[in-house]
Scaffold this active site. Structure first.
Site, PDB file in Angstrom:
ATOM      1  N   HIS A 123       5.193   6.397  11.448  1.00  0.00           N
ATOM      2  CA  HIS A 123       4.710   6.232  10.066  1.00  0.00           C
ATOM      3  C   HIS A 123       3.742   7.399   9.801  1.00  0.00           C
ATOM      4  O   HIS A 123       2.532   7.211   9.719  1.00  0.00           O
ATOM      5  CB  HIS A 123       4.017   4.874   9.958  1.00  0.00           C
ATOM      6  N   ARG A 134      11.535   3.677   3.745  1.00  0.00           N
ATOM      7  CA  ARG A 134      11.058   2.724   4.767  1.00  0.00           C
ATOM      8  C   ARG A 134      12.235   1.859   5.172  1.00  0.00           C
ATOM      9  O   ARG A 134      12.963   1.352   4.312  1.00  0.00           O
ATOM     10  CB  ARG A 134       9.929   1.857   4.228  1.00  0.00           C
ATOM     11  N   LYS A 165      25.735  -5.201  -1.181  1.00  0.00           N
ATOM     12  CA  LYS A 165      27.207  -5.195  -1.191  1.00  0.00           C
ATOM     13  C   LYS A 165      27.774  -4.526   0.054  1.00  0.00           C
ATOM     14  O   LYS A 165      28.980  -4.334   0.167  1.00  0.00           O
ATOM     15  CB  LYS A 165      27.710  -4.448  -2.431  1.00  0.00           C
ATOM     16  N   ARG A 173       0.802  -1.225   0.000  1.00  0.00           N
ATOM     17  CA  ARG A 173       0.000   0.000   0.000  1.00  0.00           C
ATOM     18  C   ARG A 173       0.829   1.267   0.000  1.00  0.00           C
ATOM     19  O   ARG A 173       0.612   2.178  -0.789  1.00  0.00           O
ATOM     20  CB  ARG A 173      -0.878   0.075   1.264  1.00  0.00           C
ATOM     21  N   THR A 174       1.767   1.341   0.937  1.00  0.00           N
ATOM     22  CA  THR A 174       2.489   2.604   1.103  1.00  0.00           C
ATOM     23  C   THR A 174       3.277   2.915  -0.165  1.00  0.00           C
ATOM     24  O   THR A 174       3.197   4.015  -0.716  1.00  0.00           O
ATOM     25  CB  THR A 174       3.414   2.525   2.341  1.00  0.00           C
TER      26      THR A 174
HETATM   27  C1  NCD Z   1       1.656  -0.839   8.327  1.00  0.00           C
HETATM   28  C2  NCD Z   1       3.153  -0.664   8.478  1.00  0.00           C
HETATM   29  O1  NCD Z   1       3.916  -0.950   7.551  1.00  0.00           O
HETATM   30  O2  NCD Z   1       3.542  -0.189   9.539  1.00  0.00           O
HETATM   31  N1  NCD Z   1       1.261  -1.037   7.008  1.00  0.00           N
HETATM   32  C3  NCD Z   1       0.995   0.062   6.229  1.00  0.00           C
HETATM   33  O3  NCD Z   1       1.861   0.871   5.982  1.00  0.00           O
HETATM   34  N2  NCD Z   1      -0.266   0.214   5.839  1.00  0.00           N
HETATM   35  C4  NCD Z   1       1.063  -1.793   9.274  1.00  0.00           C
HETATM   36  C5  NCD Z   1       1.573  -3.200   9.341  1.00  0.00           C
HETATM   37  O4  NCD Z   1       2.505  -3.598   8.651  1.00  0.00           O
HETATM   38  O5  NCD Z   1       0.991  -3.958  10.133  1.00  0.00           O
END
Ligand code: NCD
Length: 313
Positions: free
Chosen positions: A131, A103, A82, A53-54
């Site tokens: 997040h 991320r 590497k 999703r993100t």
């Molecule tokens: C979440 C995350 O990555 O923190 N997912 C997201 O970004 N929608 C929640 C999760 O992984 O449980």
């Protein structure tokens, strides 16, 4: 002109949140009005952890603003394999892109990386830390379904490792929101988060080990996945796996207007039978990621707009 990085939801004032949500609603109503706003802009995607999703909603958002993305790809196929340091990776990719989305499994990685780059850097999840863009789409969804003031919300599941929970809890202190945290004892909110929330003078912070006592009073129930990958010990995960599942029996005690949210992916926290009910808002929540990230990207990339406190002075 340089804009601030977006690292934590602690950066958001109530005014910032309202600016982003109002703008996202405007974009949602007429996306074509901003279709060329960032033609030629490139967003660099650095995902050191899995994401559907993100990552895809950032990509969609950038493309819907007329721009494009450059993607580091999987760790397996990049120079990280590497032994390249994160500081070097971000310094290289900032030369290719106008903004970066990162991320990373390590808490604090986004803060550290932002110190090495001049383009805006957005934290798309740093370990069990924060997040903040998920929070904006969560707030958008809450506002649409229940309103942000005089809100009673239950946040349930893995409150220890769930970064979406930490970000959301801080952001909600900008509103008149009563927050109830429901988890097994071993997955309670980190004490420093509880301390910070109290310091913010949040009106009602309560912790519970059972949903039952609090469910009837809730406007929103925000359910989260147990973050298996963050447990140092698989046995500890097994002790709590499968706790706090929601199904139609659970909801008998809930208000008819209860909104159920989840950042997704879900494992077994919400039974599929809930999906078709009026309560379920989690797919809508995921879809809201696009207009909200369009609004955020436009604000971060435009010289004439500012979010996150200090802006572009
Ligand atoms: C979440 C995350 O990555 O923190 N997912 C997201 O970004 N929608 C929640 C999760 O992984 O449980």
């Amino acid at each position: 002109m340089r804009h601030d990085h977006l690292i934590t939801s602690k950066q958001f004032s109530r005014a910032d949140i309202e600016t982003v949500l109002d703008y996202a609603a405007e974009i949602d109503a007429d996306p074509s009005a901003v279709a060329d706003r960032h033609a030629g802009t490139l967003l660099g995607l650095l995902f050191f952890e899995p994401s559907t999703r993100t990552k895809m909603s950032f990509e969609t958002a950038m493309k819907r603003l007329g721009g494009d993305v450059v993607d580091m790809g999987s760790i397996e196929s990049s120079s990280v394999k590497k032994g390249e340091t994160l500081a070097d990776t971000v310094r290289v990719i900032e030369g290719y892109a106008d903004a970066l989305v990162l991320r990373h499994p390590k808490e604090g990685a986004a803060t550290m990386a932002s110190e090495f780059v001049d383009v805006p850097l957005v934290n798309a999840g740093d370990g069990a830390g924060q997040h903040p863009t998920q929070t904006m789409l969560d707030l958008y969804t809450i506002r649409e379904n229940a309103g942000l003031d005089d809100l009673t919300i239950g946040i349930m599941g893995d409150l220890k490792y769930g970064r979406t929970v930490h970000s959301l809890a801080y952001a909600l202190t900008n509103f008149d929101a009563h927050q109830h945290f429901i988890s097994p004892e071993s997955l309670q909110l980190p004490r420093e988060v509880v301390y910070d929330l109290h310091q913010q003078d949040a009106p009602g912070i309560r912790e519970h080990d059972s949903l039952e006592e609090i469910l009837p009073s809730l406007d929103v129930l925000y359910v989260t996945r147990i973050q298996r990958e963050r447990f140092p010990d698989e046995n500890e995960y097994q002790k709590v796996a499968g706790e706090y599942q929601i199904d139609s029996d659970t909801l008998e005690a809930a208000s008819d207007d209860l909104t159920i949210m989840h950042p997704l992916p879900r494992v077994d926290e919400i039974a599929p039978e809930i999906d078709e009910t009026e309560h379920a808002a989690y797919f809508e929540q995921a879809h809201n990621g696009v207009p909200v990230r369009m609004a955020l990207l436009d604000l971060l990339l435009s010289d004439d707009k500012a979010i996150g406190g200090e802006g572009d002075e």
